[in-house]
Design a protein around this motif. Sequence first.
Motif, PDB file in Angstrom:
ATOM      1  N   VAL A  98       0.837  -1.197   0.000  1.00 38.05           N
ATOM      2  CA  VAL A  98       0.000   0.000   0.000  1.00 38.05           C
ATOM      3  C   VAL A  98       0.876   1.253   0.000  1.00 38.05           C
ATOM      4  N   GLY A  99       1.954   1.220   0.778  1.00 39.73           N
ATOM      5  CA  GLY A  99       2.845   2.369   0.828  1.00 39.73           C
ATOM      6  C   GLY A  99       3.526   2.642  -0.496  1.00 39.73           C
ATOM      7  N   SER A 100       3.906   1.607  -1.209  1.00 38.14           N
ATOM      8  CA  SER A 100       4.541   1.782  -2.515  1.00 38.14           C
ATOM      9  C   SER A 100       3.587   2.453  -3.489  1.00 38.14           C
ATOM     10  N   TRP A 101       2.333   2.029  -3.477  1.00 37.92           N
ATOM     11  CA  TRP A 101       1.351   2.647  -4.360  1.00 37.92           C
ATOM     12  C   TRP A 101       1.033   4.069  -3.921  1.00 37.92           C
ATOM     13  N   LEU A 102       1.034   4.318  -2.613  1.00 38.32           N
ATOM     14  CA  LEU A 102       0.834   5.679  -2.125  1.00 38.32           C
ATOM     15  C   LEU A 102       1.930   6.612  -2.644  1.00 38.32           C
ATOM     16  N   LEU A 103       3.178   6.167  -2.538  1.00 33.97           N
ATOM     17  CA  LEU A 103       4.279   6.983  -3.032  1.00 33.97           C
ATOM     18  C   LEU A 103       4.168   7.201  -4.533  1.00 33.97           C
ATOM     19  N   ALA A 104       3.779   6.147  -5.255  1.00 29.60           N
ATOM     20  CA  ALA A 104       3.666   6.250  -6.715  1.00 29.60           C
ATOM     21  C   ALA A 104       2.572   7.231  -7.122  1.00 29.60           C
ATOM     22  N   ALA A 105       1.504   7.339  -6.330  1.00 34.69           N
ATOM     23  CA  ALA A 105       0.424   8.275  -6.643  1.00 34.69           C
ATOM     24  C   ALA A 105       0.720   9.673  -6.114  1.00 34.69           C
ATOM     25  N   TYR A 106       1.279   9.721  -4.910  1.00 34.29           N
ATOM     26  CA  TYR A 106       1.508  11.020  -4.267  1.00 34.29           C
ATOM     27  C   TYR A 106       2.645  11.798  -4.929  1.00 34.29           C
ATOM     28  N   GLY A 107       3.720  11.116  -5.286  1.00 31.96           N
ATOM     29  CA  GLY A 107       4.890  11.798  -5.844  1.00 31.96           C
ATOM     30  C   GLY A 107       4.554  12.680  -7.046  1.00 31.96           C
ATOM     31  N   PRO A 108       3.894  12.141  -8.075  1.00 31.77           N
ATOM     32  CA  PRO A 108       3.541  12.989  -9.221  1.00 31.77           C
ATOM     33  C   PRO A 108       2.612  14.142  -8.846  1.00 31.77           C
ATOM     34  N   ALA A 109       1.666  13.906  -7.927  1.00 28.69           N
ATOM     35  CA  ALA A 109       0.760  14.982  -7.521  1.00 28.69           C
ATOM     36  C   ALA A 109       1.526  16.099  -6.816  1.00 28.69           C
ATOM     37  N   ALA A 110       2.413  15.718  -5.888  1.00 26.81           N
ATOM     38  CA  ALA A 110       3.211  16.727  -5.187  1.00 26.81           C
ATOM     39  C   ALA A 110       4.138  17.450  -6.157  1.00 26.81           C
ATOM     40  N   GLY A 111       4.719  16.703  -7.099  1.00 32.03           N
ATOM     41  CA  GLY A 111       5.600  17.319  -8.073  1.00 32.03           C
ATOM     42  C   GLY A 111       4.874  18.312  -8.957  1.00 32.03           C
ATOM     43  N   ALA A 112       3.695  17.925  -9.456  1.00 31.65           N
ATOM     44  CA  ALA A 112       2.918  18.824 -10.308  1.00 31.65           C
ATOM     45  C   ALA A 112       2.478  20.059  -9.529  1.00 31.65           C
ATOM     46  N   ALA A 113       2.067  19.884  -8.281  1.00 36.81           N
ATOM     47  CA  ALA A 113       1.627  21.022  -7.470  1.00 36.81           C
ATOM     48  C   ALA A 113       2.754  22.038  -7.311  1.00 36.81           C
ATOM     49  N   ALA A 114       3.966  21.564  -7.040  1.00 39.61           N
ATOM     50  CA  ALA A 114       5.097  22.477  -6.840  1.00 39.61           C
ATOM     51  C   ALA A 114       5.525  23.136  -8.139  1.00 39.61           C
ATOM     52  N   VAL A 115       5.699  22.350  -9.187  1.00 37.38           N
ATOM     53  CA  VAL A 115       6.200  22.891 -10.452  1.00 37.38           C
ATOM     54  C   VAL A 115       5.220  23.883 -11.060  1.00 37.38           C
ATOM     55  N   LEU A 116       3.936  23.555 -11.044  1.00 36.47           N
ATOM     56  CA  LEU A 116       2.950  24.442 -11.649  1.00 36.47           C
ATOM     57  C   LEU A 116       2.760  25.720 -10.828  1.00 36.47           C
ATOM     58  N   ASP A 117       2.987  25.630  -9.526  1.00 36.33           N
ATOM     59  CA  ASP A 117       2.915  26.837  -8.701  1.00 36.33           C
ATOM     60  C   ASP A 117       4.096  27.759  -8.993  1.00 36.33           C
ATOM     61  N   VAL A 118       5.288  27.190  -9.053  1.00 39.86           N
ATOM     62  CA  VAL A 118       6.486  28.005  -9.296  1.00 39.86           C
ATOM     63  C   VAL A 118       6.461  28.624 -10.691  1.00 39.86           C
ATOM     64  N   THR A 119       6.053  27.850 -11.691  1.00 45.26           N
ATOM     65  CA  THR A 119       6.045  28.340 -13.066  1.00 45.26           C
ATOM     66  C   THR A 119       4.791  29.145 -13.405  1.00 45.26           C
ATOM     67  N   ARG A 120       3.755  29.041 -12.546  1.00 42.85           N
ATOM     68  CA  ARG A 120       2.480  29.731 -12.751  1.00 42.85           C
ATOM     69  C   ARG A 120       1.777  29.279 -14.043  1.00 42.85           C
ATOM     70  N   LEU A 121       2.029  28.069 -14.447  1.00 41.28           N
ATOM     71  CA  LEU A 121       1.376  27.506 -15.626  1.00 41.28           C
ATOM     72  C   LEU A 121       0.163  26.686 -15.205  1.00 41.28           C
ATOM     73  N   PHE A 122      -0.835  26.623 -16.061  1.00 39.83           N
ATOM     74  CA  PHE A 122      -2.011  25.779 -15.871  1.00 39.83           C
ATOM     75  C   PHE A 122      -2.539  25.835 -14.425  1.00 39.83           C
ATOM     76  N   PRO A 123      -3.024  26.983 -14.009  1.00 43.23           N
ATOM     77  CA  PRO A 123      -3.434  27.142 -12.607  1.00 43.23           C
ATOM     78  C   PRO A 123      -4.510  26.159 -12.150  1.00 43.23           C
ATOM     79  N   ARG A 124      -5.452  25.818 -13.034  1.00 40.67           N
ATOM     80  CA  ARG A 124      -6.486  24.866 -12.627  1.00 40.67           C
ATOM     81  C   ARG A 124      -5.900  23.475 -12.400  1.00 40.67           C
ATOM     82  N   LEU A 125      -5.001  23.081 -13.268  1.00 47.62           N
ATOM     83  CA  LEU A 125      -4.341  21.783 -13.075  1.00 47.62           C
ATOM     84  C   LEU A 125      -3.504  21.804 -11.801  1.00 47.62           C
ATOM     85  N   GLY A 126      -2.861  22.934 -11.540  1.00 43.17           N
ATOM     86  CA  GLY A 126      -2.083  23.055 -10.307  1.00 43.17           C
ATOM     87  C   GLY A 126      -2.943  22.955  -9.066  1.00 43.17           C
ATOM     88  N   THR A 127      -4.133  23.556  -9.119  1.00 43.70           N
ATOM     89  CA  THR A 127      -5.056  23.458  -7.986  1.00 43.70           C
ATOM     90  C   THR A 127      -5.509  22.023  -7.759  1.00 43.70           C
TER      91      THR A 127
END
Length: 309
Positions: A98-127
């Motif tokens: 379960v933890g492996s799948w959690l990391l696999a799902a959470y990592g991309p979400a956390a990465g997208a949230a940070a990158v899209l916030d810093v770059t200010r691209l695709f605000p709805r996707l970032g939200t």
Amino acid sequence: MVPDAEFTSYYGKPILNPPTWKALDIAGYFFLGGLAGAGSVLAAGAQLTGRPATARALKTSSLVAIGGSTAALVHDLGRPARFHHMLRVMKPTSPMSVGSWLLAAYGPAAGAAAVLDVTRLFPRLGTAATAGAAVLGPAVAAYTAVLAADTAVPAWHEAHRELPFVFAGSATAAASGMALLTSPVAETGPLRSAAVFGAALEAGAARLMRRRLGMIGENYEEGRAGRLMRAAEVLGAAGAAGAALLAGRSRAAAALSGAALLTASACTRFGVFYAGVRSAEDPKYTVVPQRERIDARARAASASSEPQG
């Protein structure tokens, strides 16, 4: 009556194989995962309440932390392919699966949230990414406690009731500390309250855990683990006091309080790790509690079989 035999083990050998994990890998994995997961929850709250600098700082720290946590886990596994192999199946009864799948799902979400916030691209996707990371964040912050308690290591397994609360409080204190360290003072009001709550939950659950564990709790009070747990308690109290009384008025006080909370959280995770190793190395922590449980069941059965009246 024949007196109870004094405890001995075969040539003093451990009954369990002590964990062979490296402290920096596994305790670091525990700490960084907690920082990442709780940070995503606080980042979403900061964004919803109009604190953009705090939200951005926490999203960035969560991305860095989950990257470090995954790297520590992969380093302990020895080969990156082993992490991939754990994703071949989904086993709900296995905390590691379960933890492996959690990391696999959470990592991309956390990465997208940070990158899209810093770059200010695709605000709805970032939200949406911010919300997804916040939903998964509590599980990421606390599932390592379930993972440790699912082993046969006495100091971890017997602490299965309190350990998730210890880890959740520790993660909240760490993420709040990161916010105090990196965010403008004007935006940290709710985070100072979160810091006090996290430190109190961590300290209270840890004390309750040690008291309930009886002799197994010695592993959290003695040796390297004991020193780390005491340091965590002192630093957590100092950080929480600083957050409540001084951090709202001084940038330096906020930074010092944040650093104390982060260090306290790390000390807790390393303390828990070393307590588990110590309890597995000494066979009495495996055998004596087992004998006590057997004796208690025998007394209960005897009492229930006695004639009433």
